[in-house]
Design a protein around this motif. Sequence first.
Motif, PDB file in Angstrom:
ATOM      1  N   VAL A 163       0.815  -1.223   0.000  1.00  0.00           N
ATOM      2  CA  VAL A 163       0.000   0.000   0.000  1.00  0.00           C
ATOM      3  C   VAL A 163       0.847   1.271   0.000  1.00  0.00           C
ATOM      4  O   VAL A 163       0.353   2.352  -0.341  1.00  0.00           O
ATOM      5  N   ARG A 164       2.121   1.130   0.361  1.00  0.00           N
ATOM      6  CA  ARG A 164       2.998   2.314   0.338  1.00  0.00           C
ATOM      7  C   ARG A 164       3.154   2.863  -1.070  1.00  0.00           C
ATOM      8  O   ARG A 164       3.474   4.034  -1.270  1.00  0.00           O
ATOM      9  N   GLN A 165       2.956   1.975  -2.047  1.00  0.00           N
ATOM     10  CA  GLN A 165       3.156   2.397  -3.437  1.00  0.00           C
ATOM     11  C   GLN A 165       2.099   3.395  -3.898  1.00  0.00           C
ATOM     12  O   GLN A 165       2.216   3.963  -4.978  1.00  0.00           O
ATOM     13  N   PHE A 166       1.076   3.573  -3.088  1.00  0.00           N
ATOM     14  CA  PHE A 166       0.049   4.549  -3.448  1.00  0.00           C
ATOM     15  C   PHE A 166       0.434   5.970  -3.044  1.00  0.00           C
ATOM     16  O   PHE A 166      -0.240   6.926  -3.418  1.00  0.00           O
TER      17      PHE A 166
END
Lengths: 294, 294, 294, 294
Positions: B9-12
Amino acid sequence: MANSKFEYVRQFEQPDNLLRETWIVVRIDGRGFHKLSDRYKFEKPNDRRALDLMNAAAVSVMKDLPDLIIAYGVSDEYSFVFHPNCDLFERRSAKLVTTIVSTFTASYVHQWATFFPDKPLELSNLPTFDGRAVQYPNARILRDYMSWRQVDCHINNLYNTTFWALVLKGGLSNVEAEKELSGTVSSDKNEILFSRFGINYNNEDEIYKKGSVVYRQYQLEDQSSTATATTQAPESQAPPTELSKTQQEKMRKLRRKAQVVVEHVDIIKDDFWQRRPWLLSGKPGKLPVETTQV
Amino acid sequence: MANSKFEYVRQFEQPDNLLRETWIVVRIDGRGFHKLSDRYKFEKPNDRRALDLMNAAAVSVMKDLPDLIIAYGVSDEYSFVFHPNCDLFERRSAKLVTTIVSTFTASYVHQWATFFPDKPLELSNLPTFDGRAVQYPNARILRDYMSWRQVDCHINNLYNTTFWALVLKGGLSNVEAEKELSGTVSSDKNEILFSRFGINYNNEDEIYKKGSVVYRQYQLEDQSSTATATTQAPESQAPPTELSKTQQEKMRKLRRKAQVVVEHVDIIKDDFWQRRPWLLSGKPGKLPVETTQV
Amino acid sequence: MANSKFEYVRQFEQPDNLLRETWIVVRIDGRGFHKLSDRYKFEKPNDRRALDLMNAAAVSVMKDLPDLIIAYGVSDEYSFVFHPNCDLFERRSAKLVTTIVSTFTASYVHQWATFFPDKPLELSNLPTFDGRAVQYPNARILRDYMSWRQVDCHINNLYNTTFWALVLKGGLSNVEAEKELSGTVSSDKNEILFSRFGINYNNEDEIYKKGSVVYRQYQLEDQSSTATATTQAPESQAPPTELSKTQQEKMRKLRRKAQVVVEHVDIIKDDFWQRRPWLLSGKPGKLPVETTQV
Amino acid sequence: MANSKFEYVRQFEQPDNLLRETWIVVRIDGRGFHKLSDRYKFEKPNDRRALDLMNAAAVSVMKDLPDLIIAYGVSDEYSFVFHPNCDLFERRSAKLVTTIVSTFTASYVHQWATFFPDKPLELSNLPTFDGRAVQYPNARILRDYMSWRQVDCHINNLYNTTFWALVLKGGLSNVEAEKELSGTVSSDKNEILFSRFGINYNNEDEIYKKGSVVYRQYQLEDQSSTATATTQAPESQAPPTELSKTQQEKMRKLRRKAQVVVEHVDIIKDDFWQRRPWLLSGKPGKLPVETTQV
């Protein structure tokens, strides 16, 4: 009021509205809280009063902004969640983030003396927070975000609990404790706690192991009847959730009537979300019969 | 620390770094200060203690962030200016804005009791601020921005001074006063103040007429010798102002030694900028012989 | 025309206007031109016809968009420059970039047969280009950008010239040539060219060594009289360059009258810019007496 | 290759990656096609050859970029759709948009002579297209976007068909026809067509009434068995759709094997999507037994 020849500078302001119909998470973090916790001698590995103060500040934010659906806090960080149907401040990113950061900071500083009556704040060492907004396109990813934070809470707390047991009870230096834990997995740490210090990690307080969940309380749904609540994704089936200004204001009023609660429970499994369908649907539930406003 | 399957989710998170070599202005505004000033009975048209508190909070921000060059405040708003050569937080917009908003809020709430000992803050009515960052590509436009705010200060203060004279001394209702002033120009308002209330607007306190300028003080330049300082634009002639991390840290140390001053002076004309060449150059000047740290 | 319940989807469109008063460079690059140049058997190290076609396409873009100030091309890339005072398409990034990319592509494909009458284009191997916009806050940095591309042109061309001499005249394989050049500096390559192949690099065609500069031609300024033209940065001294729609349209008409020229000259030194002050000022110069429209 | 002191200018490039797990629509539009259609005397209200050329260019784009799921074209515009699981070019907006615009333009210009052998293109009147990317967070909104374009197609085509009947067959001037149609609803226009010109709008060619849908063909699903395919939203139930580089490349190969078809069918109702579940799932279906590559 007519204005000056300088007013053209307003044209340099650029819009920063977030994409519609996405979940917005505003995560705030304490700035330099390592130093701050030294300065004000926070207890290790967890200072209950500091966490309670974080939660009190989060409740202030939730009450101030009825558009918020849920918040999750651990250590010196807190994540606040807006629903895809939220149109607060036309979803302007800086406005949303700074409003939350400022409200949280004001409440935290103002209530400090209540939680730490013995530790007056110093002007040169004030607690402050920075923050940012992130968008998540659907409920599945939002839930994965929440799970990520709670898993992180668990991993960090198990590490910290073991580390400080080694230091405070085992007499190791910080460097020695770090070395001791290097390369260990969860079961190793559980074993160290139990065999050396007689600590059963499972008996630690839930607030430390699970973090804090803050949300508006309505009547819980019976689990069986809503089994599909979260496996069916609300945002993809429902018609457009665009709400008029009036509808939004009405929704805010309804939400203000609900009690804001702080719990320390599992938010990774489906159960939490299925029994509280208003969280993912964004539609206020029925007020519990006995509700009294916090 | 190894992490979970949820970490994707960090990639968001999306980058929000501001364009290099531009002036960055972070303007913060009081949220709902109209209501707040009613609640805490601020004096009209200007409450000196409230302004002094704003300035004290601004000084806290300037000291906390040595990268800041200058700040300008009027009423419940404050603009903080970073130099084009600033690389603080890699110029991430949310980080810059929230750090300033949080530091300002913390200082304002913490110092409230010093400035308003007779008016305890209420948890449900805490002062908060929102903010945003705007980029200005060169010194000319940055100066126009500053001029815009100071002209605004003048226009609003003349209006408010006249309005409240009509209400508080002239016995008009708010609506009547508003009507009376509708369509008037500056000279009309000056005339009303003088002929009806014996007030010479020019004699009003500078803090009300000019707002507040906050910056680091170094030895003022002799005006004649630096006449070209601001007509020649530093950023376009100079070689790239990219500074290494070490240089930046050194610059910050130098800046921390300077006294942060609050003045109520004209910042529209060239004089202010010519005598303080360190503001536009971004390079610390010579410390005044008698400097003592605030 | 009244529209459907689906029209709400327009609200997902997000603005992408670039910051005002910055230089905008749109750089386009050939997609997979390595493969394309094999397919159509471009000559090595430079195919004059391919470069002439690139330049012809760039001239089409310059004529189509009078707001463009200058363009610089090397190999399969081209950079197009808009002045800070440009407000074309309200500076919307995607609109500016796609208009240039499409116009360039259309012209390139359409004129292919003129430059390569012997090599018919194949539908499955069409030349295409991607592109992006970058903002530069002042003339100094814009010039550094242009210098960067021209230095790159020199470095690459010297390498390629030597590499292909080793391969085509020296009989080395590609791998051997690459190895031979590994670790060499410019003087080494000059020496290889001269001693082994009798090639004086200085005598190579200017188009290969300098790339191609495309701009509108006006009367050149006498060098001495304008010595300060570019050392003084126009954008920081001048009053706001905001132009009305009418002024912009008038400017466009003036620019359409000027001849678009393609030159292979040094754009790193001051001389080029000092003798053509209209480039950095953004104001059309005087048409040369003998001007004829291309 | 070591580079120059000018290379710092690269730091001004700012990222423009689109949010992950959203549908990306790149819509392109003909620039000045009103003038272009006059210049090349396109037939009114619809020029079949011009539409066929648009579709041929769209097929080129679909074949060039296997990551594309579907495209929809009407008049001089085309919308290309990437799936939420697409990571082409790291989802950089400018790269995605310019690649599509350039490929479309190249194919359109190259194939012009095939579709209009009697109308040679002129260098000064080349067809060009601009474009932009828009993000849609889920399948419901993506479908609403597609429906919006097809409803628009219908509304415009009914208007244009009636308008040009009035002009070309009814002898009205453009202004008279416009006036005649002012305020009319669909049934009025149908009536005008039928009663005055004996035209039954329902019998018009599907390509004019429905526009053109371009996608990869696999085995159609039996309608009943997949009734839930689109009412259940794939992106919210499925686990993260993040694909590795290798998986993506494999997916692209599979997609290249499928035939790209052009149809003129209803895409507003569920049926189209239910029978072609690969469109919303993003997973290639089974190749039809008789498939032959276009």
